[in-house]
Write a protein that holds these residues in place. Sequence first.
Motif: not given
Length: 439
Positions: A434, A384-387, A436, A407, A409
């Motif tokens: 969407e 994810s963007t947070e990751d 981050g 991010r 697909d």
Amino acid sequence: MAKPAFFERAAGLAHLLRGSARPGRPIVAVTASAEALATAACAAFALNAPIFPLDPHLPEPIAKNLLDQIGDCLVIGEGRSVSTEAILAAEPAAAPKFSPPRGPALLIATSGSSGRPKAVVLTGAALAASAAASAKITSLRAGDRWLACLPLFHIGGFSILIRCALAGAEAMLHRGFDAERVHGALVEGRITHVSLTPTMLAQLLALQKPAPTGLRHALVGGAALPTELAHRAAEAGWPIQPTYGMSETCAQIATLPRLPPDWRTGKVGRPLEGAEIALTDDGRLKVRGPMLMHGYANPEFSPGDGLSDGWFVTNDLAEISPEGDLTILGRADETIVSGGKKIHPAAVEFLLAQCPGVQTVVVAGRPDPVWGEIVTAVFSGPASTEDLLNWCREHVASPFRPRAAVRLDASPLLANGKPDRLKLRELARRRQPEAGLIG
């Protein structure tokens, strides 16, 4: 070795076009069929005419602009009186000698990854010099088979035809790239050589199938090859050769003979035989040699457009070691200036490619009223963007650390398999819901 069917079909097509084609003026083949493009190229050479393979999916204004650049020409293929179907139905006959004109022989559109495509004019002499230099670094010889799964309307694909024809090898044509089909061909088709983009290589590795045992050379270029991906492929038994080139140099200008254990993204080794490299005052790579283009197209085919004192100045930033080894750092027009510091996206992309869950990543600058630009990562993969942003806080030094992430697909690609960096930079610059973002 028997010649592929397109050689025999070219004789019939040459007969069909003889009354319409003018010696020295381009034959433009607008078709997605690799067989039709190869047939048209052989027919054009038999008529002493340059060939211009053109992507049928180009937007109409861009295609028209490319045709305007070259002037008088004969257009065949999709939507024309001599259609793709007519090219493929041409009556086979004794194959003409594969001999490109010594003067202008091939027109090829640049990828347009950083702007509007230009038509590059390449002479038969330049194509022959390039093919000879390539054959030495890839040990291409009679009886070898090179799988061509790159589009023939880009230099990376078309150059395979030239190399194989001049070396007595066989070009095995694929339309488009399908990882399962390509892997099957590599294993079952006695393929010795293949050209891939990093994205294609990643898809082949994702199959988790054994490396083809008969494959001797896997050239990987067209975009920055991530270090982790290259080493993973080499450990799996793929004979990886990082390569660098462009339309203006008939494709290859530098290729490593093998992947060394300490290899890092951007290292492509010494220039091919006959090629010279140097750096401009601002760090851009410039090249010259017998494989250099005639110039960008103009209706009179006057030489030299786009050259300076015999050199072609690229838009790529580079380093040249004291031993003459070349490392590509990234595009000059993609340099990010954040807080007064210049940041090369390729260096950050190398770091981010090591983040778990990131499959492909491109870095660009997003306008910011305080910093000028902030480093922004556009990536695909399960992370994810947070990751990604959390990982960056721990593993990436502050000046290079992305402050925003988007991010996708799947990463948008050009027809030649390169990342569509214009589209990616546009995505990076948007403040999407969407995305981050950290301060």
